[in-house]
Design an enzyme around this catalytic site. Structure first.
Site, short mmCIF file in Angstrom:
data_model
loop_
_atom_site.label_atom_id
_atom_site.label_comp_id
_atom_site.label_asym_id
_atom_site.label_seq_id
_atom_site.Cartn_x
_atom_site.Cartn_y
_atom_site.Cartn_z
N CYS A 155 -14.17 7.90 2.84
CA CYS A 155 -14.82 8.45 1.66
C CYS A 155 -14.78 7.46 0.50
O CYS A 155 -13.76 7.35 -0.19
CB CYS A 155 -14.15 9.77 1.27
SG CYS A 155 -14.89 10.55 -0.17
N CYS A 158 -14.28 8.93 -2.95
CA CYS A 158 -12.90 9.38 -3.21
C CYS A 158 -11.98 8.19 -3.48
O CYS A 158 -11.15 8.22 -4.38
CB CYS A 158 -12.34 10.14 -2.01
SG CYS A 158 -13.46 11.33 -1.29
N ASP A 159 -12.09 7.14 -2.68
CA ASP A 159 -11.08 6.09 -2.68
C ASP A 159 -11.55 4.74 -3.22
O ASP A 159 -10.74 3.83 -3.41
CB ASP A 159 -10.55 5.89 -1.25
CG ASP A 159 -9.88 7.14 -0.72
OD1 ASP A 159 -9.32 7.89 -1.54
OD2 ASP A 159 -9.93 7.40 0.49
#
Ligand code: FAD
Ligand code: NAP
Length: 335
Positions: A155, A158-159
């Site tokens: 992701c 997300c990261d």
């Protein structure tokens, strides 16, 4: 979208044998990620007395990650497991019954909706909220698990932030890979896009976007065979033109390795009754969480091929509980 078999709450019948084994609830929630727990908070506050089954992964996908920095309300960030424990506590505070169990079979053909957990416990529900999420696909390399949370991610949204100014690789050639690569190109120094064929599957418009970034290098016909590093990912070993006479081993230095080879929505158990798209995402009536089965709603990643974020999952969980509550009041008014 065609609706099947209307639910008749007043005239539901069952035989005496069933009575002994079957528990009847107004609202059954399947899944304990942000969508399921948020649906539970709203449904319990609306007096629907929800029962929530957690599935194998109590707390959902976020329990497999460390820091969540983009969920509103946690200014200092929060770990995924901690956040999901907070969600659970909040749902239980309003009376949600949380149980461990996996939905193994469903029967949405009759007057009420039947869901069997672990092949031995059947719940009869007036409304069902499906919040079973989606699972990112991995290549299946042992080093992917070794470096989970230490450089391997599925992701970028997300990261990606953790790799600001660093070098990363994205595997895949579809729209998701193109999207993740362009997102990361805005943050990172260099992005390798590892593509197993000599063409991208991504749409022309996404391909054009990828080609506009001078810091994206496409590694055509490359396959990842290993990741290496002391305390996290430091590089990847790739094979170019695998299986041909021109086969070549290539090592790249990277700090992050992003999988973008597709997701599998966890919808197979419902597929006989609930309409899905080709990939398996549950189809909902636009702007709602209604599925093609009356009284069955879907929230979170299992119905969302586009956003797949905790906050969007939670938002649609809230919608599902409100849709279920309105469905119940309308159905009861009609009878
Ligand atoms: P999930 O969280 O996937 O939960 C699904 C639930 O359904 C699970 O509890 C599972 O046990 C249950 N279930 C599945 N099948 C069954 C069954 N048959 N019977 C019963 N239960 C079942 N998003 C962000 O916004 N920020 C981040 O920082 C972030 N980081 C991430 C890091 C990682 C490593 C991953 C994998 C994802 C990350 N995401 C992040 C995405 C986010 O986790 C998802 O968008 C979100 O969890 C989706 O919520 P959901 O409730 O739809 O499903
Ligand atoms: P996808 O279209 O199925 O693409 C998966 C990609 O991963 C393909 O390029 C595939 O290679 C590659 N791949 C699969 N297994 C692999 C492996 N083991 N090793 C290396 N590469 C592998 O999945 P997606 O990109 O997630 O897209 C899913 C759907 O969502 C699509 O319909 C897509 O159009 C849509 N989507 C749209 C947008 C958008 O419009 N903005 C954004 C994201 C997703 P091959 O090509 O060789 O098979």
């Amino acid at each position: 979208m065609e609706f099947i078999k209307p639910l008749d709450l007043q005239n539901a019948t069952r035989n005496d044998n069933d009575r002994e084994q079957i528990e009847k609830v107004r609202c059954l929630i399947i899944g304990s990620g942000p969508a399921g727990y948020t649906a539970a908070i709203y449904a319990s506050r609306a007096n629907l007395n929800p029962v929530l089954y957690t599935g194998l992964e109590t707390g959902g996908q976020l329990t497999t990650t460390t820091d969540v920095d983009n969920y509103p309300g946690y200014p200092g960030g929060v770990t995924g497991p901690h956040m999901m424990e907070d969600f659970k506590k909040q749902a239980e505070r309003f009376g949600t019954v949380v149980r461990f169990g996996i939905a193994t079979t469903v029967d949405f053909s009759g007057m009420t909706h039947k869901v069997t957990f672990d092949d031995n416990k059947t719940i009869e529900a007036d409304t069902v909220i499906i919040a079973t999420g989606a699972t990112a696909k991995y290549l299946g390399l042992p080093s992917e698990s070794k470096y989970a949370g230490m450089g391997v991610s599925a992701c970028a949204t997300c990261d990606g932030f953790f790799y600001k100014g660093k070098d990363v690789a994205v595997v895949g050639g579809g729209d998701t890979a193109a999207e993740e690569a362009t997102y990361l190109a805005g943050l990172c120094r260099k992005v390798y896009l590892i593509v197993r064929r000599d063409v991208l599957r991504a749409s022309k418009i996404m391909q054009a976007k990828v080609l506009k970034f001078s810091n994206i290098e496409i590694l055509w016909e490359h396959q990842t065979v290993d990741l290496f590093g002391e305390n996290g990912v430091e590089g990847a070993t790739l094979i170019k033109k695998k299986g041909t006479s021109d086969e070549e081993t290539v090592r790249i230095k990277i700090d992050g390795f992003f999988l973008a080879i597709g997701h599998t929505p966890n919808s197979s158990v419902f597929k006989q009754y609930v309409e899905t798209d080709q990939v398996g995402y549950i189809k909902t009536v636009p702007g709602t969480t209604k599925t093609n089965v009356e009284g069955v709603f879907a929230a979170g990643d299992v119905q969302d091929p586009h956003y797949r974020q905790a906050v969007t999952a939670a938002g649609s969980g809230c919608m599902a509980a409100i849709d279920a509550e309105r469905y119940l009041s309308e159905t009861l008014t009609m009878h």
